[in-house]
Design an enzyme around this catalytic site. Structure first.
Site, PDB file in Angstrom:
ATOM      1  N   PRO A 153       0.829  -1.216   0.000  1.00 10.34           N
ATOM      2  CG  PRO A 153      -0.950  -1.612   1.450  1.00 10.34           C
ATOM      3  CD  PRO A 153       0.357  -2.192   0.982  1.00 10.34           C
ATOM      4  CB  CYS A 154       1.604   3.185  -2.714  1.00  9.82           C
ATOM      5  SG  CYS A 154       0.053   3.186  -3.653  1.00  9.82           S
ATOM      6  CD  GLN A 155      -2.743   3.895   1.504  1.00 10.01           C
ATOM      7  OE1 GLN A 155      -1.652   3.350   1.694  1.00 10.01           O
ATOM      8  NE2 GLN A 155      -3.880   3.241   1.560  1.00 10.01           N
ATOM      9  CG  ASN A 176       4.520   1.640  -4.265  1.00  9.02           C
ATOM     10  OD1 ASN A 176       3.769   2.600  -4.189  1.00  9.02           O
ATOM     11  ND2 ASN A 176       4.856   0.902  -3.211  1.00  9.02           N
TER      12      ASN A 176
END
Length: 443
Positions: free
Chosen positions: A101-103, A140
């Site tokens: 997850p790349c927030q 990503n």
């Protein structure tokens, strides 16, 4: 947390028989876009790890032969992975794939190096270190390599190299549209090769928007949205209950042949799913009032409708990047959905799946919010397949020689399951992905 060394040998050091499929571990698997792409390239998806129980339910529905591990990845041990693999009759892992997850890296967010959500990248590294797959693929957002984040990527690569991996250089940001997907979707891809394995390269593009590239490099033109979804236009969209479209109502020709309900074309190597029905779910769209329909109709294709700020698809160009929206913890916000290029409505779940390159036999949760979130979070399968094919070359294997089988029928209740029941199904805490944080109103 301690890890034993027994699993290292048993999981990763394995010779593949002549017609067996190499085995993939999919981390942060979501509904299974990367899994599907690699299966289409001739791989077996041995296990998947995903924290969201609703996503896990859909992954298990579509990949009933796979060991679905619903957990925070930081809590997953090698012993647990090995046990789950053996339950599904797998005893090794050849490739690790996944997009942490790349927030914290997203250009839509704050892009902070100390964002705790970026710690999941190190969990990916941890499992590569201990399992030692022959190849790995880390996916990503492109923001991961911009500005000061380059230092983070440099450190990450150095860590992989210290573990005995060489990185395919220069690392690249690839566009799914360049690989036959009807969507512009830029993703950073990092590929690692174990020291004893053959070199591979990034997959060469097959499509382009540049006329010069079409003439000099013999690349095909980017796929427009109409090629992906036109044969759904004749089918009325479900507004309330999704009864499913009979497969006989659709004709698959040209580019749309890829999406055939029976695995064909690019998905011909996929195992045969036993659905127990002959309908296609997901052709469901929101109900729009007359004013919205008028505004949608007046908006030119390829432009943004000024009130809703929704983008209207252009029939001859790829869709813009489809986004997921937010999970329960971050407010359950729905991402803007594109307007159909020819009809005054937002696209259906199935149309979004087509634009993402999912075939019609691949199912999503029947609730629109979950369904679109699963599509927006996924890696485009046709894009993932091309990476998988390059790894197949490195393994010295021919995808066409991989064996197929008919899979056990999946439980359709998984397509409708709510969060409470999904947590119970996977035996996880109901707050595994966190509860919604509501802001207090100012006094």
């Amino acid at each position: 947390m301690s890890y034993n060394s027994i699993s290292n040998c048993e999981i990763s050091n394995h010779e593949i028989s002549d017609n067996a499929r190499p085995v993939v571990l999919d981390l942060f698997a979501g509904a299974g876009g990367m899994s599907l792409g690699f299966e289409a390239a001739g791989f077996e998806i041995g296990a998947s790890i995903e924290i969201d129980p609703i996503h896990c339910a859909i992954h298990e529905f579509n990949f009933p032969y796979t060991a679905t591990i619903c957990s925070n990845i930081g809590d997953v041990t090698l012993d647990q992975i090995e046990k789950k693999l053996l339950e599904k009759r797998f005893n090794h892992i050849d490739v690790i794939v996944g997009g942490p997850p790349c927030q914290g890296f997203s250009q839509m967010g704050l892009r902070q190096l100390d964002d705790p959500r970026n710690s999941l990248v190190f969990e990916y590294l941890r499992l590569v270190r201990h399992i030692k797959p022959k190849y790995f693929v880390l996916e990503n957002v492109k923001g991961m390599i911009l500005g000061k984040h380059r230092n983070f990527v440099t450190e990450l690569i150095a860590a992989f190299e210290s573990m005995g991996y060489r990185i395919v250089n220069p690392y690249q940001v690839l566009n799914a549209a360049d690989y036959g997907v009807a969507q512009n979707r830029l993703r950073f891809i990092l590929i690692g090769i174990r020291a004893d394995q053959a070199d591979i390269a990034y997959p060469p593009p097959s499509h382009t928007s540049t006329v010069q590239d079409q003439s000099i490099l013999s690349l095909a033109q980017h796929i427009g949205s109409r090629a992906a979804i036109a044969n759904l236009e004749q089918c009325p969209v479900f507004i309330e209950d999704d009864a499913g479209l009979p497969i006989g109502d659709l004709e698959y020709e040209g580019y749309a042949e890829k999406f055939n309900y029976l695995p064909a074309a690019d998905f011909a190597l996929c195992h045969i799913r036993n659905r127990g029905h002959q309908v296609i779910y997901g052709h469901k769209s929101p109900k729009h009032n007359i004013n919205s329909q008028s505004r949608f109709a007046a908006t030119l294709p390829g432009e943004i409708e000024p009130i809703s700020r929704f983008f209207k698809l252009h029939p001859d160009r790829p869709c813009h990047t489809l986004r997921a929206g937010t999970d329960t913890k971050r407010g359950s916000h729905t991402a803007p959905r594109p307007i159909h290029y020819a009809q005054p409505r937002c696209i259906s779940i199935r149309e979004g799946a087509r634009l993402h390159s999912f075939p019609d036999w691949f199912q999503f949760h029947l609730t629109s919010w979950h369904g679109f979130r699963q599509i927006g979070n996924a890696v485009a399968p046709l894009f993932a397949k091309q990476i998988g094919l390059e790894i197949m070359k490195g393994l010295g294997m021919s995808p066409s020689q991989r064996s197929q089988r008919v899979l056990a029928q999946s439980d359709e209740n998984l397509l409708r399951i709510n969060m409470k029941d999904a947590c119970k199904y996977f035996n996880v805490a109901e707050d595994i992905i966190g509860k919604r944080q509501r802001k207090k109103k100012a006094l």
